[in-house]
Design a protein around this motif. Structure first.
Motif, PDB file in Angstrom:
ATOM      1  N   ARG A 346      -5.448 -12.866 -25.361  1.00  0.00           N
ATOM      2  CA  ARG A 346      -4.242 -12.546 -24.324  1.00  0.00           C
ATOM      3  C   ARG A 346      -3.595 -11.678 -24.932  1.00  0.00           C
ATOM      4  N   HIS A 347      -3.872 -10.415 -24.778  1.00  0.00           N
ATOM      5  CA  HIS A 347      -3.699  -9.644 -24.689  1.00  0.00           C
ATOM      6  C   HIS A 347      -2.522  -8.320 -24.442  1.00  0.00           C
ATOM      7  N   HIS A 348      -1.890  -8.925 -23.585  1.00  0.00           N
ATOM      8  CA  HIS A 348      -1.890  -8.244 -22.610  1.00  0.00           C
ATOM      9  C   HIS A 348       0.228  -8.818 -23.022  1.00  0.00           C
ATOM     10  N   VAL A 349       0.646  -7.791 -23.334  1.00  0.00           N
ATOM     11  CA  VAL A 349       2.122  -8.181 -24.593  1.00  0.00           C
ATOM     12  C   VAL A 349       3.128  -7.322 -23.238  1.00  0.00           C
ATOM     13  N   CYS A 350       4.787  -7.979 -23.047  1.00  0.00           N
ATOM     14  CA  CYS A 350       5.890  -7.030 -22.645  1.00  0.00           C
ATOM     15  C   CYS A 350       6.581  -6.683 -23.868  1.00  0.00           C
ATOM     16  N   PRO A 351       6.206  -4.563 -23.521  1.00  0.00           N
ATOM     17  CA  PRO A 351       6.850  -3.692 -25.144  1.00  0.00           C
ATOM     18  C   PRO A 351       8.236  -4.487 -25.546  1.00  0.00           C
ATOM     19  N   HIS A 352       8.264  -5.226 -24.418  1.00  0.00           N
ATOM     20  CA  HIS A 352      10.108  -5.287 -24.667  1.00  0.00           C
ATOM     21  C   HIS A 352      10.492  -6.545 -25.486  1.00  0.00           C
ATOM     22  N   CYS A 353      10.082  -8.045 -25.068  1.00  0.00           N
ATOM     23  CA  CYS A 353      10.643  -8.679 -25.490  1.00  0.00           C
ATOM     24  C   CYS A 353       9.276  -9.526 -26.858  1.00  0.00           C
ATOM     25  N   ALA A 355       6.395 -11.196 -24.757  1.00  0.00           N
ATOM     26  CA  ALA A 355       5.593 -12.233 -24.414  1.00  0.00           C
ATOM     27  C   ALA A 355       4.838 -12.194 -23.793  1.00  0.00           C
ATOM     28  N   GLU A 356       3.800 -12.859 -24.113  1.00  0.00           N
ATOM     29  CA  GLU A 356       1.965 -12.687 -23.943  1.00  0.00           C
ATOM     30  C   GLU A 356       1.225 -13.687 -22.569  1.00  0.00           C
ATOM     31  N   GLY A 357       0.460 -12.419 -21.883  1.00  0.00           N
ATOM     32  CA  GLY A 357       0.700 -13.548 -20.953  1.00  0.00           C
ATOM     33  C   GLY A 357      -1.010 -13.112 -20.596  1.00  0.00           C
ATOM     34  N   ARG A 358      -1.469 -13.415 -19.520  1.00  0.00           N
ATOM     35  CA  ARG A 358      -3.414 -13.365 -19.494  1.00  0.00           C
ATOM     36  C   ARG A 358      -3.821 -12.483 -18.904  1.00  0.00           C
ATOM     37  N   ASN A 360      -2.494  -8.125 -16.252  1.00  0.00           N
ATOM     38  CA  ASN A 360      -1.404  -7.185 -15.941  1.00  0.00           C
ATOM     39  C   ASN A 360      -0.563  -7.861 -14.781  1.00  0.00           C
ATOM     40  N   PHE A 361      -0.697  -8.684 -13.725  1.00  0.00           N
ATOM     41  CA  PHE A 361       0.174  -8.842 -13.164  1.00  0.00           C
ATOM     42  C   PHE A 361       1.232 -10.088 -14.080  1.00  0.00           C
ATOM     43  N   PHE A 362       0.716 -10.308 -14.840  1.00  0.00           N
ATOM     44  CA  PHE A 362       1.385 -11.525 -15.442  1.00  0.00           C
ATOM     45  C   PHE A 362       2.828 -10.326 -15.880  1.00  0.00           C
ATOM     46  N   ILE A 363       2.254  -8.766 -16.590  1.00  0.00           N
ATOM     47  CA  ILE A 363       3.212  -8.053 -16.709  1.00  0.00           C
ATOM     48  C   ILE A 363       4.423  -7.823 -16.208  1.00  0.00           C
ATOM     49  N   SER A 364       2.989  -7.120 -14.988  1.00  0.00           N
ATOM     50  CA  SER A 364       4.144  -6.582 -13.870  1.00  0.00           C
ATOM     51  C   SER A 364       5.344  -7.232 -13.493  1.00  0.00           C
TER      52      SER A 364
END
Length: 390
Positions: A346-353, A355-358, A360-364
């Protein structure tokens, strides 16, 4: 000085408008026409040489009334900027407002609708006040705006507030632009946070007319001067994608330099040297292409779906054959392992809040909606200045 222009009573529906200048902005003329159509206005409406649009009534207009008293029929100037304020125009240039005012021309600027959608609008600039008192509004990006205390700013929620009443931390309506890899200007839509190519944002306001349909072709917008940063509506033209490609090929074919053996030899030589000097050159080009197509799929999803409509049926038999082959099965096992590792880490993390996702699509997708992402301009301070300007 003689009357330079007259709007007849047949147009206003009541009394004529007499204008003592040959330069009157469209918005002021519309305001004068509406005023002259009021039943209590007597004989005619007069507009002086300094006439311009105002709040409540047109600045520089004079009229008499019959059987009515209108103590509020006095125009109020819209707040002003100092002459050195840069105005971002749709043609890609930032021009001082003083220069625009001196030109007397109409021009196209960015605008925002009450529903927080970036669009385009015609505008004119006028010198409306002399020796005016000023304030400086400083923003959290280090930039500042010098204006009159009554200049109204649109807040992030769509409401308006005069500069003198802005408080530190107040969020202003933003205009964020950037240039994509193809050289086109992108704008961030405040209502959604999504980036959109500027020429399509402008076209969807209707200023280019109804978006046409071309049988068997995808609609594109051609920049007539080939400058992709010039989004002035006069520079934009609808075309079919195949017609557009043919047009560019025709230009290329007519250019002897581009089609000369020497040009082609030098081009191939540059590519060869890049491959020899950088073993990863081709891999980098593949990576860039992958990034571009993924971004295209996200930012222009409707266009992408139309472009690939029917692909499943055309490629079905080949995909089935690949998936059942030994090579296809090996690839599926490899992809499955990678996805499993991503889900576990779960290394995709929003740099602002945070939040973690699975993926790069989640982050964008998430950042476009993240409330902590920088999606506005915040006021740092409002300072009264000890000098005055026109």
């Amino acid at each position: 000085m003689p009357v330079m222009k007259e709007i007849p009573a047949e147009v206003t529906g009541h009394v004529p408008v007499k204008i003592w200048t040959d330069q009157v902005e469209e918005s002021a003329e519309q305001q004068l026409t509406a005023l002259a159509g009021s039943p209590y206005v007597f004989h005619h409406v007069a507009a002086m040489p300094d006439v311009h649009y105002g709040l409540g009534a047109t600045i520089g207009s004079v009229f008499a009334t019959r059987d009515a008293l209108l103590p509020t029929a006095v125009g109020v100037d819209i707040g002003c900027f100092t002459g050195d304020t840069l105005i971002p125009l749709l043609n890609g240039k930032d021009v001082p407002i003083k220069e625009l005012a001196e030109s007397g021309d109409e021009f196209w600027v960015w605008s925002v609708t009450p529903s927080q959608r970036i669009t385009s609008a015609r505008a004119t600039a006028r010198r409306t006040r002399g020796n005016a008192s000023l304030v400086r509004v400083t923003l959290d990006n280090g930039k500042s705006v010098t204006c009159t205390p009554d200049h109204q700013f649109m807040l992030r929620d769509g409401s308006w507030l005069e500069a003198a009443n802005l408080q530190p931390g107040a969020s202003l309506m933003p205009l964020y632009t950037k240039t994509d890899r193809d050289g086109y200007v992108m704008v961030s839509q405040p209502y959604s946070g999504r980036w959109q190519r500027a020429h399509w944002a402008i076209a969807r306001t209707g200023v280019l007319g109804k978006i046409p349909r071309y049988k068997g072709q995808r609609v594109i917008i051609h920049h007539k001067d080939f400058d992709q940063t010039n989004n002035d509506p006069a520079n934009l033209e609808f075309m079919g994608d195949r017609d557009h490609s043919s047009f560019h090929r025709l230009l290329s074919e007519r250019n002897e330099h581009w089609n000369s053996a020497e040009f082609k030899r030098r081009r191939y030589e540059v590519i060869r040297r890049k491959i020899e000097g950088d073993p990863d050159f081709l891999a980098k080009k593949v990576a860039v292409g992958t990034e571009n197509i993924l971004r295209y799929m996200q930012e222009r999803s409707d266009e992408f779906r139309a472009a690939v409509a029917g692909n499943g049926q055309r490629g079905k038999e080949y995909l089935l054959a690949y998936n059942t082959s030994e090579k296809g099965r090996a690839k599926s096992r490899e992809v499955g392992q990678q996805v499993g590792q991503e889900v576990g880490s779960r290394h995709h993390v929003c740099p602002h809040c945070g939040a973690e996702g699975r993926s790069n699509f989640f982050i964008s997708r998430h950042i476009n909606r993240c409330k902590k992402a920088p999606n506005n301009h915040r006021v740092v301070s409002v300072e009264a200045l000890d000098w005055r300007e026109d």
